[in-house]
Scaffold this motif. Structure first.
Motif, PDB file in Angstrom:
ATOM      1  N   TRP A  14       1.031  -0.860   0.309  1.00 40.98           N
ATOM      2  CA  TRP A  14      -0.425  -0.032  -0.168  1.00 40.98           C
ATOM      3  C   TRP A  14       0.730   1.194   0.134  1.00 40.98           C
ATOM      4  O   TRP A  14       0.300   1.676  -0.997  1.00 40.98           O
ATOM      5  CB  TRP A  14      -1.089   0.332   1.230  1.00 40.98           C
ATOM      6  N   TRP A  38      -7.411   0.095  -2.760  1.00 36.57           N
ATOM      7  CA  TRP A  38      -7.357  -0.981  -2.022  1.00 36.57           C
ATOM      8  C   TRP A  38      -5.496  -1.473  -2.882  1.00 36.57           C
ATOM      9  O   TRP A  38      -5.736  -1.594  -3.968  1.00 36.57           O
ATOM     10  CB  TRP A  38      -8.532  -1.883  -2.074  1.00 36.57           C
ATOM     11  N   ALA A  48      -3.703  -4.212  -7.065  1.00 32.87           N
ATOM     12  CA  ALA A  48      -4.256  -2.814  -6.749  1.00 32.87           C
ATOM     13  C   ALA A  48      -5.793  -2.511  -6.900  1.00 32.87           C
ATOM     14  O   ALA A  48      -5.324  -2.640  -8.596  1.00 32.87           O
ATOM     15  CB  ALA A  48      -3.169  -1.464  -6.843  1.00 32.87           C
TER      16      ALA A  48
END
Length: 164
Positions: A14, A38, A48
């Motif tokens: 992330w 996310w 992703a």
């Protein structure tokens, strides 16, 4: 692999993806804009989820490739999933993202104004001096997602990130 190790990898993934700047408005990241929905680990692949600002956005492929490259540079195998539903809205822009836009000289979207009325001119404060006495010069600014305004108080032209 334990759930804790997967969470740590997902957090690292992330962070790598979230740092990618928007190619059209480089003062904000894809996370600031809320288009990075996310990042999760599926086996050994960082996946992703990305929602374009609108379906015809010319930068969507560049954004997806930049996120994929960032993930690979961070040591991950990567895959991007383009998410078209729900549709992106300017409500997804973070508070920090709105402040970055303002500091860059772009008026952030005015929540609750302009939705559903493409050519409605919202009341937009000047990002330079803060004055509310502004006028729209053109419905389209440097990109399709922005309108061009001028401040009557300080005389400066500026872009307004349209509310969607």
């Amino acid at each position: 692999m334990t759930a804790e190790a997967t969470d740590t990898l997902a957090d690292r993934a992330w962070e790598a993806a979230a740092a990618v700047p928007d190619p059209e408005v480089p003062c904000v990241t894809v996370a600031d804009l809320g288009i990075l929905r996310w990042v999760r680990m599926e086996d050994d692949v960082a996946v992703a989820g990305v929602t374009p600002t609108y379906s015809g956005c010319p930068a969507v492929l560049a954004i997806e490739l930049a996120i994929e490259a960032a993930l690979r540079s961070a040591g991950f195998e990567a895959r991007i999933e383009r998410l078209m539903s729900p549709a992106w809205t300017t409500d997804w822009i973070t508070t920090e993202g709105r402040e970055k836009l303002r500091a860059y000289g772009i008026a952030p979207p005015v929540s609750g104004q302009g939705k559903g009325a493409l050519f409605a001119a919202p009341e937009v404060a000047c990002p330079r001096c803060g004055a509310a006495d502004t006028e729209r010069l053109s419905e389209f600014g440097s990109t399709a997602c922005k309108a061009h305004y001028r401040c009557r108080a300080c005389g400066e032209p500026f872009d307004y990130f349209k509310c969607i």
